[in-house]
Scaffold this motif. Structure first.
Motif, mmCIF file in Angstrom:
data_model
loop_
_atom_site.group_PDB
_atom_site.id
_atom_site.type_symbol
_atom_site.label_atom_id
_atom_site.label_comp_id
_atom_site.label_asym_id
_atom_site.label_seq_id
_atom_site.Cartn_x
_atom_site.Cartn_y
_atom_site.Cartn_z
ATOM 1 N N ILE A 1 0.839 -1.197 0.000
ATOM 2 C CA ILE A 1 0.000 0.000 0.000
ATOM 3 C C ILE A 1 0.874 1.246 0.000
ATOM 4 C CG2 ILE A 1 -1.696 1.326 1.340
ATOM 5 C CD1 ILE A 1 -2.788 -1.328 2.391
ATOM 6 N N ASP A 2 0.544 2.197 -0.866
ATOM 7 C CA ASP A 2 1.180 3.505 -0.876
ATOM 8 C C ASP A 2 0.381 4.402 0.058
ATOM 9 O OD1 ASP A 2 2.059 6.082 -1.360
ATOM 10 O OD2 ASP A 2 2.192 5.843 -3.541
ATOM 11 N N TRP A 3 0.797 4.469 1.300
ATOM 12 C CA TRP A 3 0.009 5.188 2.301
ATOM 13 C C TRP A 3 0.023 6.689 2.082
ATOM 14 C CZ3 TRP A 3 -3.580 3.198 5.311
ATOM 15 C CH2 TRP A 3 -3.552 1.815 5.559
ATOM 16 N N VAL B 1 -2.791 7.166 -0.250
ATOM 17 C CA VAL B 1 -4.038 6.960 0.480
ATOM 18 C C VAL B 1 -4.403 8.224 1.258
ATOM 19 C CG1 VAL B 1 -5.149 5.656 2.337
ATOM 20 C CG2 VAL B 1 -3.767 4.453 0.633
ATOM 21 N N ALA C 1 -7.712 4.415 9.355
ATOM 22 C CA ALA C 1 -7.613 3.049 8.834
ATOM 23 C C ALA C 1 -7.574 2.068 9.982
ATOM 24 C CB ALA C 1 -6.359 2.887 7.977
ATOM 25 N N ASN D 1 2.124 -1.799 7.379
ATOM 26 C CA ASN D 1 0.918 -0.980 7.267
ATOM 27 C C ASN D 1 0.735 -0.070 8.482
ATOM 28 O OD1 ASN D 1 0.002 -1.878 4.751
ATOM 29 N ND2 ASN D 1 -1.133 -3.599 5.631
ATOM 30 N N ASN E 1 3.573 2.689 8.437
ATOM 31 C CA ASN E 1 3.506 3.578 7.276
ATOM 32 C C ASN E 1 2.231 4.417 7.270
ATOM 33 O OD1 ASN E 1 5.970 2.626 6.399
ATOM 34 N ND2 ASN E 1 5.089 1.102 5.023
ATOM 35 N N ALA E 2 1.129 3.866 7.765
ATOM 36 C CA ALA E 2 -0.081 4.672 7.898
ATOM 37 C C ALA E 2 0.158 5.815 8.885
ATOM 38 C CB ALA E 2 -1.246 3.802 8.357
ATOM 39 N N ALA F 1 2.198 8.532 7.395
ATOM 40 C CA ALA F 1 1.461 9.310 6.403
ATOM 41 C C ALA F 1 0.456 10.258 7.048
ATOM 42 C CB ALA F 1 0.733 8.364 5.445
ATOM 43 N N ARG G 1 -4.759 5.475 12.910
ATOM 44 C CA ARG G 1 -4.948 4.060 12.615
ATOM 45 C C ARG G 1 -5.167 3.268 13.891
ATOM 46 N NH1 ARG G 1 -0.943 3.755 15.781
ATOM 47 N NH2 ARG G 1 1.173 3.279 15.123
#
Length: 271
Positions: free
Chosen positions: A70-72, A75, A83, A101, A104-105, A108, A112
């Motif tokens: 995933i490219d956070w 996103v 998320a 995830n 990185n979320a 970004a 989460r």
């Protein structure tokens, strides 16, 4: 989403340091089949769901390794503000993409949280809650971590309701919820649908006053189909066939039932 703070890099390293490598086990939770779609109150056709406008609320997603890399950044740039990310299942499985995830979320700027896929016939609620809290599901007072979520639904290879009675499901959920609160100080979010909760938990209201509801209701209606026993929802998963920049293929789309300020308050555990 709020931009990364100066302390994010060190915080992310700290998070990564406490997350142990995932066991090399196959993930038994698979994309929904016809029975699962019915349990999630599928009231609209897949074509209708794919083209529907998002309901009112703060936009979010939930993901697992099924979404691949995933490219956070993409996103976050698309407007996604929160998320939920799969962490664990049973007491011997950790999602292989969870570490990447989750960190990185955060980097970004996305709020989460982690979720645990329950299999109540495998082990006690306390055992699964402890495994979840010890493997990524614990809550951090960092302004960007939601309380953990408990995913209650059927899965392939298991009997409906895991072969348990409503009283047993409610007791198991109470065991998980009480243990998670003792470990983290937060009430676990309960993810379920009307079909599953009414069948498997008998429409119990035992958690309505304490545990935020994340309702799965895949419909184009302006409001979700609610499980009996709950009066309000906190999150609404309104489709499993959403599309978001930075993620290839379908992804679950959600909305938070409130303002972004209220979402931040939920993360911060403040009124």
């Amino acid at each position: 989403m709020r931009r990364p703070l100066a302390r994010i890099a060190s915080a992310a390293l700290a998070v990564a340091a406490v997350l142990a490598p995932a066991p090399a086990l196959a993930d038994p939770a698979r994309p929904a089949d016809a029975r699962q779609m019915a349990m999630h109150a599928q009231e609209s056709s897949p074509a209708e769901l794919a083209t529907r406008a998002a309901p009112a609320g703060v936009p979010g997603i939930d993901v697992s390794h099924w979404q691949g890399g995933i490219d956070w950044g993409a996103v976050a740039a698309s407007g996604v503000r929160f998320a939920y990310i799969k962490a664990t299942q049973r007491t011997n499985y950790r999602d292989p993409n969870f570490n990447a995830n989750y960190v990185n979320a955060y980097n970004a700027g996305i709020i989460r949280g982690a979720y645990h896929f329950a299999e109540p016939n495998r082990s006690s609620g306390a055992d699964q809650a402890n495994y979840f809290a010890g493997n990524g599901g614990a809550w951090s007072a960092d302004g960007r971590t939601l309380p953990g979520a408990l995913d209650l639904e059927d899965t392939a290879g298991q009997p409906h309701c895991y072969g348990m009675t409503p009283a047993q499901i409610v007791a198991w959920t109470r065991d998980f919820s009480d243990t998670y609160r003792a470990r983290t100080g937060r009430d676990v979010v309960i993810y379920t649908s009307r079909g599953w909760w009414d069948d498997c938990a008998g429409g119990s209201n035992a958690f309505a006053a304490t545990n935020p509801l994340w309702v799965a209701s895949w419909t184009t209606a302006p409001s979700p189909t609610m499980p009996s026993g709950f009066g309000v929802h906190t999150f609404w998963q309104y489709t499993s066939t959403g599309s978001v920049p930075g993620i290839g293929g379908n992804v679950d789309r959600n909305v938070f039932n409130g303002s972004e300020a209220r979402l931040i308050a939920l993360a911060n555990n403040t009124p």
